[in-house]
Every structure is written in structure tokens, then in C-alpha cells.
Write a protein that holds these residues in place. Structure first.
Motif, PDB file in Angstrom:
ATOM      1  N   UNK A  93      -1.231  -5.327  10.531  1.00 20.96           N
ATOM      2  CA  UNK A  93      -1.580  -4.048  11.152  1.00 20.96           C
ATOM      3  C   UNK A  93      -1.191  -4.029  12.632  1.00 20.96           C
ATOM      4  N   UNK A  94       0.057  -4.419  12.902  1.00 18.56           N
ATOM      5  CA  UNK A  94       0.565  -4.417  14.266  1.00 18.56           C
ATOM      6  C   UNK A  94       0.973  -3.009  14.681  1.00 18.56           C
ATOM      7  N   UNK A  95       1.113  -2.813  15.969  1.00 17.14           N
ATOM      8  CA  UNK A  95       1.463  -1.513  16.512  1.00 17.14           C
ATOM      9  C   UNK A  95       2.849  -1.091  16.043  1.00 17.14           C
ATOM     10  N   UNK A  96       2.958   0.138  15.582  1.00 17.95           N
ATOM     11  CA  UNK A  96       4.243   0.651  15.116  1.00 17.95           C
ATOM     12  C   UNK A  96       5.153   0.993  16.288  1.00 17.95           C
ATOM     13  N   UNK A  97       4.583   1.047  17.471  1.00 15.84           N
ATOM     14  CA  UNK A  97       5.377   1.330  18.665  1.00 15.84           C
ATOM     15  C   UNK A  97       6.376   0.218  18.949  1.00 15.84           C
ATOM     16  N   UNK A  98       5.972  -1.022  18.682  1.00 16.64           N
ATOM     17  CA  UNK A  98       6.827  -2.174  18.949  1.00 16.64           C
ATOM     18  C   UNK A  98       7.403  -2.777  17.667  1.00 16.64           C
TER      19      UNK A  98
END
Length: 129
Positions: free
Chosen positions: A47-52
Motif C-alpha cells: 500500500x505504497x503511495x501511488x505518487x511515487x
């Protein structure tokens, strides 16, 4: 303003590396490069940031796969630009692999607190223990 943005980007990259590396090793073993599908599934499971997310691919993949080009919406030109940015930011312009990225993680060190072995530190270097 640009320096602050670079500071936060570097901090986010180090956080991505510290979370993705153990998960990729646990799931797929230690490799020179991972496939885009492996990186994509690992990033979704953590569930990492989709921005990066584009940086995840640039860190751990050698090339983009056409089947996943629609999901993260990354082009080949952007992928090579991100790999060049990481290359200059962490490796002084030399090429890197996923194993080199995983070496950037430092083992946790002592963060303070009481020593467990009190007797060996009681008299310092003159201790017989």
C-alpha cells in the motif's frame, strides 16, 4: 523551494527502498532486476503511495513491460529519465541494479537505552569480564 522538494523526494525514495527491498527479497528472492509485474504487485500489497510508483519501477526494473504500460502510465522516455535521475542522485552517474539499490539500506543500529551487559562495562577496559 527546489531544495526542499529534492529533500522530500530523496526521503521518499529512501522510504520506498527500505520497504520494497525486504518485500521483494521475501517474495521473489534476490535478483539483479525484477519484472514490472513483481514490482507492481509488491507495491500494491505494501500500500505504497501511488505518487511515487513510477520510481518503484525505475528503482527495481531494468525495462518497462508493454503489458503494464497502461497501469502505472509510464512511458519509455519517462522511465529512462527517472533511471538517469536515480543514477546521478545515488550512484554518481554509474549504472545500477536492484542489488545495488538494496545495499543502500542500513541495518538498524543502537538507538539508546540501557546496556544489557552491565558487568563488562562496569570497569571499562580494565574489566576482566
Amino acid at each position: 523551494m527546489l531544495m526542499i522538494r529534492e529533500f522530500f523526494k530523496r526521503r521518499a525514495l529512501l522510504r520506498i527502498i527500505s520497504k520494497m527491498s525486504p518485500a521483494l527479497i521475501k517474495g521473489y528472492g534476490s535478483r539483479d532486476y525484477y519484472s514490472a509485474g513483481q514490482v507492481y504487485q509488491t507495491a500494491l500489497s505494501l500500500d505504497l503511495s501511488k505518487r511515487y510508483f513510477k520510481y518503484n519501477l525505475a528503482l527495481f526494473c531494468c525495462e518497462t513491460e508493454p503489458s503494464l504500460a497502461n497501469k502505472p502510465m509510464i512511458s519509455e522516455a519517462l522511465f529512462t529519465d527517472l533511471r538517469d535521475e536515480i543514477k546521478h542522485k545515488f550512484f554518481l552517474g554509474s549504472d545500477y541494479s536492484a542489488i545495488d539499490i538494496m545495499k543502500l539500506i542500513h541495518a538498524p543500529t543502537w538507538k539508546g537505552g540501557r546496556m544489557d551487559d552491565y558487568m563488562s562495562h562496569h570497569r571499562g577496559m580494565n574489566s576482566r569480564f
